[in-house]
Design an enzyme around this catalytic site. Structure first.
Site, PDB file in Angstrom:
ATOM      1  N   SER A 167      67.725  25.667  43.013  1.00 25.19           N
ATOM      2  CA  SER A 167      67.452  27.084  42.831  1.00 25.19           C
ATOM      3  C   SER A 167      68.762  27.855  42.650  1.00 25.19           C
ATOM      4  CB  SER A 167      66.613  27.601  44.006  1.00 25.19           C
ATOM      5  OG  SER A 167      66.079  28.871  43.739  1.00 25.19           O
ATOM      6  N   ASP A 262      56.121  27.586  38.263  1.00 20.77           N
ATOM      7  CA  ASP A 262      57.346  28.196  38.781  1.00 20.77           C
ATOM      8  C   ASP A 262      57.803  29.282  37.819  1.00 20.77           C
ATOM      9  OD1 ASP A 262      59.870  28.770  39.815  1.00 20.77           O
ATOM     10  OD2 ASP A 262      60.645  26.734  39.632  1.00 20.77           O
ATOM     11  N   HIS A 292      58.004  25.963  42.989  1.00 22.93           N
ATOM     12  CA  HIS A 292      59.419  26.133  43.296  1.00 22.93           C
ATOM     13  C   HIS A 292      59.696  25.748  44.751  1.00 22.93           C
ATOM     14  CE1 HIS A 292      63.359  27.863  42.353  1.00 22.93           C
ATOM     15  NE2 HIS A 292      63.385  28.224  43.623  1.00 22.93           N
TER      16      HIS A 292
END
Length: 320
Positions: A167, A262, A292
């Site tokens: 991320s 996501d 995610h």
């Protein structure tokens, strides 16, 4: 609007894990997107720390590195049965540049160490909004430079290094690689390990439209994270904050872990294409039905376990 509970594409194990975490979250104060962040960080970290387990290490310890005038705690994991000097994965945790830590991502780092047989070092870089772009980026690049120069002090081979993260951590890993290419071209990275990263500041891609709400990470959260990390609009359009806009030529081989459900899915596919167009070797591992942050579901969701195994095999190859 659909969400993970009603979407037929959702991996059943993923759905069960999400429901479990939603239920556990009821035991903690709600996480509010407002400053100051102390209470929100405490709830976020406590919830994530309910996920224990994972591989046993031969040794896990914290070392402190002085980078840009700040002492940074770095979690070092040494896998069982390994003999030094070991190649090293520098792992940058996700959390929107705003929260999480080397504690919340301790299991993630140990999973990579066990799967790849390499050491993993995780810096506790400065969080936003208290520290804004480019502080965290420069700290992460500084840790890599120190490892290249001093790795032998900790039994590490600084010539065999991969930068990685998930991320916002993947954003920092790729941004740091671009910064090192410019500032320290003598430092040769073996690869980049990127999990469902943030690669652009646009919030209008097809996946942002489709998964704006209901799948964990929302468009509103991403807008908040960008405001916290890069409050100056000009910074959000530069290559070090938004690496999808960078010249990607000359980067080392890349392994990407891709999610389907996501808000960041579109920019991850775009980044894979941009890297390949720039002549970079890309191995992309896609996991249908995942959301995610699914790597934290190791031991609960088979897709997460497979993701670590595939990334570990890739790490073994590029690290030699």
């Amino acid at each position: 609007m659909p969400d993970y509970r009603t979407d037929p594409r959702m991996d059943p194990e993923m759905a069960a894990f999400q429901a479990m975490m939603d239920e556990r979250a009821k035991d903690f104060p709600p996480i509010r997107l407002e400053r100051p962040f102390d209470a929100a960080r405490a709830s976020n970290d406590a919830l994530n720390l309910t996920l224990g387990g994972g591989p046993e290490m031969a040794e896990s310890r914290d070392i402190w590195l002085l980078v840009r005038g700040r002492r940074i705690a770095c979690r070092l994991h040494w896998p069982a049965g390994a003999e030094g000097p070991l190649p090293v994965l520098v792992y940058l945790h996700g959390g929107g540049w705003v929260w999480n830590s080397i504690d919340t991502h301790d299991r993630t780092m140990r999973e990579y160490a066990a799967a790849a047989g390499c050491a993993v070092l995780g810096p506790d870089y400065a969080l936003s909004p208290e520290a804004v772009f480019p502080q965290a980026l420069e700290e992460c690049a500084g840790v890599a430079r120190q490892l290249a120069a001093r790795g032998a002090e900790w039994g590490l081979d600084g010539t065999r290094m991969v930068l990685g993260g998930d991320s916002a951590g993947a954003n920092l890993a790729l941004g740091a690689a671009l910064l090192l290419r410019q500032q320290a071209p003598e430092l040769v990275l073996r690869g980049l390990l990127l999990g469902y990263g943030v690669y652009d500041s646009r919030l209008d891609t097809p996946s942002y439209e489709e998964f704006a709400e209901g799948y964990g990470l929302t468009r509103a959260r991403m807008r908040f994270y960008w405001d916290a990390y890069a409050p100056q609009q000009a910074d959000r359009h530069g290559p070090f904050a938004a690496p999808l806009r960078a010249d990607l030529r000359g980067l080392p081989p890349v392994h990407m872990t891709l999610t389907e459900l996501d808000v960041l899915a579109s920019e991850n596919l775009a980044m894979a294409g941009a890297l390949r167009a720039a002549g970079v070797a890309v191995e992309a591992a896609a996991f249908p039905g995942t959301v995610h942050g699914f790597l934290r579901a190791a031991g609960h969701v088979g897709a997460a376990d497979r993701a670590f195994a595939q990334a570990g095999a890739w790490l073994r190859r590029v690290l030699g």
